[in-house]
Scaffold this motif. Structure first.
Motif, PDB file in Angstrom:
ATOM      1  N   SER A  76      54.027 -14.049  -2.410  1.00 49.54           N
ATOM      2  CA  SER A  76      55.049 -13.068  -2.783  1.00 49.54           C
ATOM      3  C   SER A  76      54.854 -11.758  -2.024  1.00 49.54           C
ATOM      4  N   ASN A  77      53.683 -11.571  -1.434  1.00 49.71           N
ATOM      5  CA  ASN A  77      53.389 -10.346  -0.685  1.00 49.71           C
ATOM      6  C   ASN A  77      53.402 -10.609   0.818  1.00 49.71           C
ATOM      7  N   ASN A  78      54.193 -11.600   1.241  1.00 53.00           N
ATOM      8  CA  ASN A  78      54.197 -11.988   2.648  1.00 53.00           C
ATOM      9  C   ASN A  78      54.748 -10.879   3.548  1.00 53.00           C
ATOM     10  N   LYS A  79      54.395 -10.973   4.809  1.00 55.26           N
ATOM     11  CA  LYS A  79      54.924 -10.087   5.831  1.00 55.26           C
ATOM     12  C   LYS A  79      55.633 -10.950   6.859  1.00 55.26           C
ATOM     13  N   VAL A  80      56.748 -10.448   7.362  1.00 52.13           N
ATOM     14  CA  VAL A  80      57.612 -11.217   8.239  1.00 52.13           C
ATOM     15  C   VAL A  80      58.051 -10.337   9.408  1.00 52.13           C
ATOM     16  N   VAL A  81      58.077 -10.923  10.594  1.00 52.05           N
ATOM     17  CA  VAL A  81      58.622 -10.249  11.771  1.00 52.05           C
ATOM     18  C   VAL A  81      59.855 -11.037  12.205  1.00 52.05           C
ATOM     19  N   VAL A  82      61.011 -10.396  12.181  1.00 53.54           N
ATOM     20  CA  VAL A  82      62.248 -11.028  12.634  1.00 53.54           C
ATOM     21  C   VAL A  82      62.362 -10.780  14.138  1.00 53.54           C
ATOM     22  N   LEU A  83      62.558 -11.879  14.884  1.00 51.80           N
ATOM     23  CA  LEU A  83      62.649 -11.793  16.339  1.00 51.80           C
ATOM     24  C   LEU A  83      64.046 -12.157  16.813  1.00 51.80           C
ATOM     25  N   LYS A  84      64.463 -11.526  17.891  1.00 52.91           N
ATOM     26  CA  LYS A  84      65.722 -11.888  18.546  1.00 52.91           C
ATOM     27  C   LYS A  84      65.464 -13.172  19.333  1.00 52.91           C
ATOM     28  N   ALA A  85      66.263 -14.182  19.062  1.00 53.39           N
ATOM     29  CA  ALA A  85      66.137 -15.433  19.807  1.00 53.39           C
ATOM     30  C   ALA A  85      66.708 -15.214  21.207  1.00 53.39           C
ATOM     31  N   LEU A  86      66.012 -15.716  22.204  1.00 55.05           N
ATOM     32  CA  LEU A  86      66.423 -15.499  23.583  1.00 55.05           C
ATOM     33  C   LEU A  86      67.124 -16.710  24.187  1.00 55.05           C
ATOM     34  N   GLY A  87      67.235 -17.785  23.399  1.00 53.18           N
ATOM     35  CA  GLY A  87      67.782 -19.030  23.918  1.00 53.18           C
ATOM     36  C   GLY A  87      69.295 -19.061  24.066  1.00 53.18           C
ATOM     37  N   GLY A  88      69.989 -18.079  23.541  1.00 53.79           N
ATOM     38  CA  GLY A  88      71.430 -18.023  23.722  1.00 53.79           C
ATOM     39  C   GLY A  88      72.239 -18.811  22.708  1.00 53.79           C
ATOM     40  N   ASN A  89      71.610 -19.305  21.640  1.00 52.08           N
ATOM     41  CA  ASN A  89      72.338 -20.048  20.623  1.00 52.08           C
ATOM     42  C   ASN A  89      73.015 -19.051  19.679  1.00 52.08           C
ATOM     43  N   ALA A  90      74.330 -18.933  19.785  1.00 50.17           N
ATOM     44  CA  ALA A  90      75.067 -17.952  18.987  1.00 50.17           C
ATOM     45  C   ALA A  90      74.991 -18.266  17.491  1.00 50.17           C
ATOM     46  N   LYS A  91      74.719 -19.515  17.143  1.00 47.31           N
ATOM     47  CA  LYS A  91      74.617 -19.904  15.732  1.00 47.31           C
ATOM     48  C   LYS A  91      73.268 -19.507  15.133  1.00 47.31           C
ATOM     49  N   ARG A  92      72.273 -19.242  16.006  1.00 43.24           N
ATOM     50  CA  ARG A  92      70.957 -18.849  15.518  1.00 43.24           C
ATOM     51  C   ARG A  92      70.387 -17.768  16.446  1.00 43.24           C
ATOM     52  N   PRO A  93      70.863 -16.528  16.270  1.00 49.82           N
ATOM     53  CA  PRO A  93      70.402 -15.462  17.155  1.00 49.82           C
ATOM     54  C   PRO A  93      69.040 -14.883  16.774  1.00 49.82           C
ATOM     55  N   TYR A  94      68.486 -15.295  15.634  1.00 52.99           N
ATOM     56  CA  TYR A  94      67.207 -14.753  15.168  1.00 52.99           C
ATOM     57  C   TYR A  94      66.334 -15.870  14.597  1.00 52.99           C
ATOM     58  N   PHE A  95      65.043 -15.656  14.668  1.00 51.77           N
ATOM     59  CA  PHE A  95      64.088 -16.442  13.891  1.00 51.77           C
ATOM     60  C   PHE A  95      62.972 -15.501  13.494  1.00 51.77           C
ATOM     61  N   ALA A  96      62.158 -15.923  12.544  1.00 50.46           N
ATOM     62  CA  ALA A  96      61.135 -15.028  12.015  1.00 50.46           C
ATOM     63  C   ALA A  96      59.776 -15.710  12.033  1.00 50.46           C
ATOM     64  N   LEU A  97      58.735 -14.886  12.141  1.00 48.23           N
ATOM     65  CA  LEU A  97      57.359 -15.374  12.091  1.00 48.23           C
ATOM     66  C   LEU A  97      56.668 -14.773  10.879  1.00 48.23           C
ATOM     67  N   LEU A  98      55.900 -15.609  10.212  1.00 48.32           N
ATOM     68  CA  LEU A  98      55.086 -15.193   9.080  1.00 48.32           C
ATOM     69  C   LEU A  98      53.815 -14.561   9.614  1.00 48.32           C
ATOM     70  N   THR A  99      53.343 -13.504   8.980  1.00 46.16           N
ATOM     71  CA  THR A  99      52.075 -12.898   9.382  1.00 46.16           C
ATOM     72  C   THR A  99      51.299 -12.481   8.140  1.00 46.16           C
ATOM     73  N   GLN A 100      49.987 -12.447   8.269  1.00 51.34           N
ATOM     74  CA  GLN A 100      49.136 -12.157   7.115  1.00 51.34           C
ATOM     75  C   GLN A 100      48.913 -10.666   6.916  1.00 51.34           C
ATOM     76  N   THR A 101      49.053  -9.899   7.981  1.00 51.63           N
ATOM     77  CA  THR A 101      48.828  -8.463   7.900  1.00 51.63           C
ATOM     78  C   THR A 101      50.067  -7.751   8.403  1.00 51.63           C
ATOM     79  N   PHE A 102      50.206  -6.470   8.061  1.00 49.60           N
ATOM     80  CA  PHE A 102      51.386  -5.764   8.526  1.00 49.60           C
ATOM     81  C   PHE A 102      51.320  -5.628  10.036  1.00 49.60           C
ATOM     82  N   PRO A 103      52.395  -5.923  10.747  1.00 46.48           N
ATOM     83  CA  PRO A 103      52.389  -5.847  12.207  1.00 46.48           C
ATOM     84  C   PRO A 103      52.001  -4.461  12.702  1.00 46.48           C
TER      85      PRO A 103
END
Length: 157
Positions: A76-103
């Motif tokens: 419940s205390n997760n940290k997430v970094v949302v990244l801009k997808a570079l692959g050009g898929n207009a249906k999925r312009p973002y994906f996110a990575l889970l991280t254990q500490t604050f970036p």
């Protein structure tokens, strides 16, 4: 080509399993904590779910699980970094990575980012290992992450 002495590369360091991962700052859309995660049925273990972000269902990946660097629990205390997808898929312009500490936002002098070629084989999804002073970090292969995501969790085109 010459660079000014103050020419730096800005990046974001996250913790993934027992490794640090250096993300290009230009790909980071947002850093968040305590994000609600929805599970994705029949997903591989590294696809931990999806998050709702600015009207998008953004897939949430565990880089540590995908690369075999350890298990990252979703808490419940997760940290997430949302990244801009570079692959050009207009249906999925973002994906996110889970991280254990604050970036951590860092600036690295261009001549201070050195490739570490001590490993013969790199983990899946890793482009290269770099040295940041006395410590090392992994540079992810963002194209490979998107390709793995497209294969495991395709979006209707």
């Amino acid at each position: 080509m010459s660079y000014a002495s103050n020419d730096e590369i800005r990046g974001v360091l996250i913790q993934a399993g027992h490794e640090r991962v250096l993300l290009p700052n230009a790909t980071v859309a947002e850093m968040m904590s305590k994000v609600a995660v929805q599970t994705v049925p029949d997903a591989p273990g590294w696809l931990v779910g999806q998050i709702a972000w600015h009207g998008w269902d953004v897939p949430l990946l565990s880089f540590a699980r995908l690369s075999g660097l350890g298990d990252e629990p979703v808490t419940s205390n997760n940290k997430v970094v949302v990244l801009k997808a570079l692959g050009g898929n207009a249906k999925r312009p973002y994906f996110a990575l889970l991280t254990q500490t604050f970036p951590q936002l860092i600036s690295v002098p261009r001549d201070g980012l050195l490739a570490d070629a001590s490993e013969e084989t790199l983990p899946q999804g890793v482009h290269m290992r770099v040295l940041l002073g006395e410590q090392s970090a992994l540079l992810p292969d963002l194209d490979a992450l998107e390709a793995a995501l497209d294969e495991a969790y395709p979006v209707a085109g």
